[in-house]
Design an enzyme around this catalytic site. Structure first.
Site, short mmCIF file in Angstrom:
data_model
loop_
_atom_site.label_atom_id
_atom_site.label_comp_id
_atom_site.label_asym_id
_atom_site.label_seq_id
_atom_site.Cartn_x
_atom_site.Cartn_y
_atom_site.Cartn_z
N SER A 45 -9.59 1.62 2.96
CA SER A 45 -8.73 2.44 2.13
C SER A 45 -7.69 1.64 1.34
O SER A 45 -7.08 2.16 0.41
CB SER A 45 -8.00 3.47 2.99
OG SER A 45 -7.16 2.83 3.95
N SER B 245 -9.82 -0.93 7.03
CA SER B 245 -9.26 -0.69 5.71
C SER B 245 -8.53 -1.86 5.08
O SER B 245 -8.12 -1.79 3.93
CB SER B 245 -8.32 0.52 5.76
OG SER B 245 -9.04 1.70 5.98
N LYS C 23 0.85 -1.18 0.00
CA LYS C 23 0.00 0.00 0.00
C LYS C 23 0.89 1.25 0.00
O LYS C 23 1.97 1.25 0.62
CB LYS C 23 -0.89 -0.04 1.24
CG LYS C 23 -1.97 1.04 1.32
CD LYS C 23 -2.83 0.82 2.55
CE LYS C 23 -3.92 1.86 2.70
NZ LYS C 23 -4.76 1.62 3.89
#
Length: 485
Positions: A150, A174, A75
């Protein structure tokens, strides 16, 4: 067999070279990313260099570890030395860290092959990946739908078979929410089990790094690798006990699985029915379903947004245009420069949360909001402790719905915030949770459910999730995209 084990066997048996495998993933990224938008940065040169080093090691007859040579992704809020790390925000575009996040340092030392950095909601603030300055990642089951957030880019990449696994971060769901939306597995570890050093902070008392994978076995392998004590993180403890991989296949006969009625209130019917249908699967495995009460979870969402936004307003104060990142071109004096830089550099959702966080911390409102939220956090922790007196793990929906269409988060932001309602209690209490697919709705979109464990109870939730996956393989479907091993 999980994806990681399969790749490991292929490399060891020389069925494929690591360079060939890496090139196949890079080719599929080039093809699929036009629609999935999962990657914001592809590290082709570094990936191939790592792959060649692994091939050289295999050729010399040296034994390789389980994660060596396995391609993966990170990420874009995980620090990578000399590789751009933007948190998908304009304010950090061009920023190249001078150090690696501990989790990436661990995997790099094990010769993991980094394919690139993946898309995310800006500074991890969002539930659809659409607050990213690069545009949102799409869902590999239907690209008209979002991948969730996210950590939407990691989930889209893993679900779309353009990465065998990836690392995301989970502040209020997330990791688990996008895993649910994309029909894959997402593990949020106990707070402190995995080092946060090098994770660009959103809300420091809630953030936790964890794996997003195709299978429970893969999640266990990655978790075991990264859950080590780190002196650079003052909250780090590492995992407690032996590797979770060794207990995956343990019998779950007699295990009590708690069903809290509060988690199922307001949940969409198709989600509820899909989870209820799994009770028999678990009972056939010997587990006992027990119904429990967790009334305190009704406070979780407001508590989460108060604490998370308060911590974000503090953490994001470092982005001022002076030290690194974006800086406005036209300004009059330092104060004007900082104001313009933040106004231009931050997106609307980030500014909204900073303002809310600053408000709840301000004089006259601190006691009414932030202090009260912290007190209620203690109530929620106590409620979970009491619940675990009558059960071993808790089974709940991951998200109240399936993935919504792209653009819906903008047109109905309130419903988007409500997607966190089932995931945030775990972060508030610092507990581990794993999301696994449990069915599909009438449109073929995945539905997820989560097993929640006691603190440092990763071995137990991975065990029950693994046994469940072995008995409900039909819920773990593949998509049309990417590399087919």
């Amino acid at each position: 067999m999980g994806t990681i084990s399969k790749i490991h066997e292929m490399l060891v048996s020389k069925e494929i070279s690591c360079e060939e495998l890496t090139k196949s993933y890079l080719k599929e990224i080039e093809n699929a990313n036009k629609e999935l938008n999962a990657y914001v940065c592809v590290t082709e040169e570094q990936a191939l260099t790592s792959a060649k080093a692994v091939d050289k090691k295999i050729a010399s007859g040296v034994e390789i570890g389980m994660l060596e040579g396995v391609p993966m992704t990170l990420k874009d809020n995980l620090s990578t030395k000399d590789i751009e790390t933007t948190c998908c925000s304009k304010i950090l575009q061009g920023y190249k860290p001078i150090y690696d996040a501990t989790v990436w340092e661990i995997l790099k030392n094990q010769n993991a092959v980094l394919l690139g950095k993946t898309n995310m909601d800006e500074f991890a603030m969002g539930s659809s990946c659409e607050t990213s300055c690069f545009g949102g990642a799409t869902n590999p089951f239907n690209t008209n739908h979002c991948s969730g957030g996210s950590s939407g880019g990691v989930a889209s990449a893993v679900g779309g078979n353009i990465a065998p696994y990836g690392l995301g971060s989970d502040t209020g769901g997330s990791i688990r929410q996008p895993a649910s939306f994309c029909g894959i597995v997402g593990l949020k570890p106990t707070y402190g089990a995995v080092s946060r050093y090098g994770l660009v902070a959103y809300a420091s008392s809630l953030d936790q790094i964890g794996p997003i994978t195709k299978t429970v076995e893969d999640a266990s392998i990655v978790y075991d690798a990264i859950s080590v004590y780190d002196s650079k993180d003052s909250t780090s403890r590492g995992k407690c006990g032996a590797n979770t991989f060794d207990t995956l296949n343990n019998d779950i006969k007699g295990m009590k699985i708690g069903i809290p009625k509060e988690y199922y209130e307001g949940i969409r019917d198709d989600v509820k029915e899909a989870i209820f249908a799994q009770f028999k699967v678990l009972e056939d495995l010997g587990a006992e379903i027990v119904h429990i009460e967790l009334p305190a979870v009704k406070y979780a969402l407001p508590v989460y947004y108060i604490i998370a936004c308060a911590e974000a307003s503090s953490n994001l104060g470092r982005y001022d245009g002076i030290r690194y990142g974006y800086k406005t071109k036209h300004y009059n004096g330092t104060h004007d420069m900082i104001c313009r830089t933040r106004s231009e550099g931050f997106g609307e959702e980030v500014k909204r949360r900073i303002l809310l966080g600053t408000y709840v911390l301000s004089a006259g409102y601190y006691d009414a909001y932030y202090k009260k939220a912290q007190n209620l956090r203690g109530t929620i922790i106590s409620a979970f402790n009491k619940a675990f007196e009558s059960c071993d793990v808790i089974l709940a929906p991951t998200v109240p719905m399936t993935a919504f269409e792209m653009g819906h988060a903008v047109s109905d932001p309130i419903e988007t915030y409500l997607t966190d309602i089932c995931t945030v209690p775990v972060n508030i209490a610092g507990l581990p949770g794993i999301s696994v697919p449990c069915g599909f709705n009438a449109k073929g979109m995945p539905i997820g459910m989560q097993f929640i464990g006691k603190q440092f109870g990763e071995a137990q939730i991975l065990n029950v999730a693994y046994k469940y996956q072995q008995s409900a393989k039909e819920n773990f479907k593949d998509t049309k995209w990417g590399v087919k091993l």
